[in-house]
Design an enzyme around this catalytic site. Structure first.
Site, PDB file in Angstrom:
ATOM      1  N   ARG A  40       0.819  -1.221   0.000  1.00 33.51           N
ATOM      2  CA  ARG A  40       0.000   0.000   0.000  1.00 33.51           C
ATOM      3  C   ARG A  40       0.851   1.269   0.000  1.00 33.51           C
ATOM      4  O   ARG A  40       0.444   2.296  -0.540  1.00 33.51           O
ATOM      5  CB  ARG A  40      -0.948   0.000   1.204  1.00 33.51           C
ATOM      6  CG  ARG A  40      -2.098  -0.971   1.025  1.00 33.51           C
ATOM      7  CD  ARG A  40      -3.034  -0.954   2.189  1.00 33.51           C
ATOM      8  NE  ARG A  40      -4.192  -1.794   1.908  1.00 33.51           N
ATOM      9  CZ  ARG A  40      -5.144  -2.056   2.775  1.00 33.51           C
ATOM     10  NH1 ARG A  40      -5.099  -1.543   3.991  1.00 33.51           N
ATOM     11  NH2 ARG A  40      -6.157  -2.821   2.450  1.00 33.51           N
ATOM     12  N   LYS A 206     -20.447 -14.709   0.842  1.00 30.87           N
ATOM     13  CA  LYS A 206     -21.875 -14.392   0.903  1.00 30.87           C
ATOM     14  C   LYS A 206     -22.448 -13.794  -0.374  1.00 30.87           C
ATOM     15  O   LYS A 206     -21.864 -12.891  -0.952  1.00 30.87           O
ATOM     16  CB  LYS A 206     -22.115 -13.418   2.063  1.00 30.87           C
ATOM     17  CG  LYS A 206     -21.805 -14.006   3.428  1.00 30.87           C
ATOM     18  CD  LYS A 206     -22.021 -12.962   4.503  1.00 30.87           C
ATOM     19  CE  LYS A 206     -21.752 -13.536   5.887  1.00 30.87           C
ATOM     20  NZ  LYS A 206     -21.911 -12.509   6.925  1.00 30.87           N
ATOM     21  N   GLY A 374      -9.155  -7.080  -2.242  1.00 28.76           N
ATOM     22  CA  GLY A 374      -9.379  -8.087  -1.205  1.00 28.76           C
ATOM     23  C   GLY A 374      -8.636  -9.390  -1.401  1.00 28.76           C
ATOM     24  O   GLY A 374      -7.462  -9.411  -1.769  1.00 28.76           O
ATOM     25  N   GLY A 397     -13.848  -3.209   0.184  1.00 33.62           N
ATOM     26  CA  GLY A 397     -15.209  -2.686   0.266  1.00 33.62           C
ATOM     27  C   GLY A 397     -15.455  -1.558  -0.725  1.00 33.62           C
ATOM     28  O   GLY A 397     -16.529  -1.457  -1.328  1.00 33.62           O
TER      29      GLY A 397
END
Length: 417
Positions: A40, A206, A374, A397
């Site tokens: 990062r 999910k 992710g 996200g």
């Protein structure tokens, strides 16, 4: 609307308040916190170098972990300042606060090209509350605002949204950094009219996390490949037994609607036809998050669409892997978000690794591959294929929300071109 970028700014002698995402993994070694993955930080270097060359005075702000408004020594950004000094080849001054006299004193001494890193902005609860008075204190040292923290752009916090609004109100410019600009280009423009065939690979736990993305991408994709635990909610929707697999029984109607929409639009919507399954045995051990660790026993391939009663599906099987790889091979654009199984355990990693190899191979043959942050990025890096794809997003996200078509507060606050 396209946003102003750092390439459009004249920052010579100006105080550039720059939000970065330096929430990097740290480990304690010999009593000191050490960075274990500087990805990062590396990602922001092109923006930093450009602003340094242009003679800006760089004031960097970031968060680390979730200290919940308290000073947690293990979540200090001090080790980042050390690493950053090494990477940019100049001293990066560290200030052990992000507002107040210490910050103002350090900034007042800055010369063009100097870099200062402020302490963890989440040491104050006002950051996440986007408190206007706190934003005012942060913005006190800002002439220009730059956001290069795409991973935090979906949050309307003081440092991602509040400061930008204040700088703009004063007539200052608010621009995207080079990393932010690339994220918006690849996740936005490139996927607006993707070269066909457009193949989307979606995995993860999910359906509820991805349903808005699925719904939106059905309108653009030629093929959608589903893996991970969310495949079992779709299986349940088709009337199959799912054994002990992770399912969202309350999302079955949503899964049925997605299948119907794909069929109506002529989109190939592929689900696993075989799996790697294993039987769960509870242990008395807990993981880092305090959740019970499950021992997966008797891993085996199941070619039955009905999962065995005593087992959970933990990876796509070899037949599915082959079929998915063939679909990826024919693509001109690939979007991948989410692993095919429990890839952290090598017994259940082959499906994810095979997809990673297929995406890398098709990219080398001229396709455009976009990885939606992710775990997909983790899996590619683990397979040492991170440099073999077109673009890897730094936002988990944020990537999902952007792909869903939501406006990200940290992007919306930037100046339109």
């Amino acid at each position: 609307m396209p946003k102003l970028t750092v390439k459009d700014l004249d920052v010579r002698g100006k105080r550039v308040f720059m939000r970065v995402d330096y929430n990097v993994p740290l480990e304690e070694k010999d009593g000191e916190m050490v960075i274990t993955d500087a990805t990062r930080i590396n990602e922001t270097l092109p923006t930093l170098r450009l602003l340094i060359e242009q003679g800006g005075k760089l004031i960097l702000t970031a968060h680390m972990g979730r200290p919940k408004g308290k000073r947690e020594a293990t979540m200090s950004l001090k080790p980042v300042a050390v690493k950053l000094s090494e990477l940019v080849g100049r001293k990066v001054e560290f200030v052990d606060d992000c507002i107040g006299d210490k910050v103002e004193a350090a900034v007042s001494k800055m010369q063009p090209g100097d870099v200062v890193l402020l302490e963890n902005v989440r040491y104050y609860n006002e950051e996440e509350a986007n408190d206007p008075a706190f934003a005012e204190k942060l913005a006190k040292v800002a002439d220009v605002y730059v956001n290069d923290a795409f991973g935090a752009a979906h949050r309307a916090h003081a440092s991602t949204e509040g400061v930008a609004r204040l700088v703009a109100k004063r007539g200052g410019q608010c621009a995207a950094g080079l990393l932010m600009d690339r994220e918006l280009k690849f996740l936005g423009e490139e996927l607006e009219n993707p070269a066909k065939p457009f193949v989307v690979i979606l995995g993860g736990a999910k359906v509820s996390d991805k349903i808005l993305v699925i719904d939106r991408l059905i309108e653009k994709a030629n093929t959608i490949l589903i893996g991970g635990a969310m495949a079992y909610t779709f299986r349940l929707a088709q009337g199959f037994k799912t054994g002990k697999s992770l399912v969202e029984a309350d999302k079955v109607e949503i899964a049925k609607a997605a299948l119907a929409k794909a069929a109506a639009r002529g989109v190939k919507f592929l689900l696993p036809v075989d799996d790697v399954v294993a039987s769960p045995v509870k242990t008395d051990k807990l993981d880092k998050k305090g959740k019970p660790i499950i021992d997966w026993q008797n891993p085996r391939i199941s070619a039955d669409m009905n999962c065995p009663d005593d087992a959970a599906g933990l990876d796509i099987g070899p037949t599915t892997t082959k079929a998915y790889a063939a679909e990826v091979a024919s693509a001109r654009t690939v979007l991948w978000n989410g692993p095919m199984g429990l890839f952290e355990d090598k017994r259940f990693a082959e499906g994810t690794n095979a997809v990673a190899r297929a995406v890398a191979e098709t990219t080398q043959k001229g396709a455009k591959s976009i990885i939606g942050g992710g775990d997909s990025v983790k899996a590619l890096n683990k397979a040492k294929l991170g440099d073999k794809v077109t673009f890897m997003s730094t936002g988990g996200g944020a990537s999902l929300e952007f792909l869903e078509g939501k406006a990200l507060p940290g992007v919306a606050a930037l100046t339109d071109k």
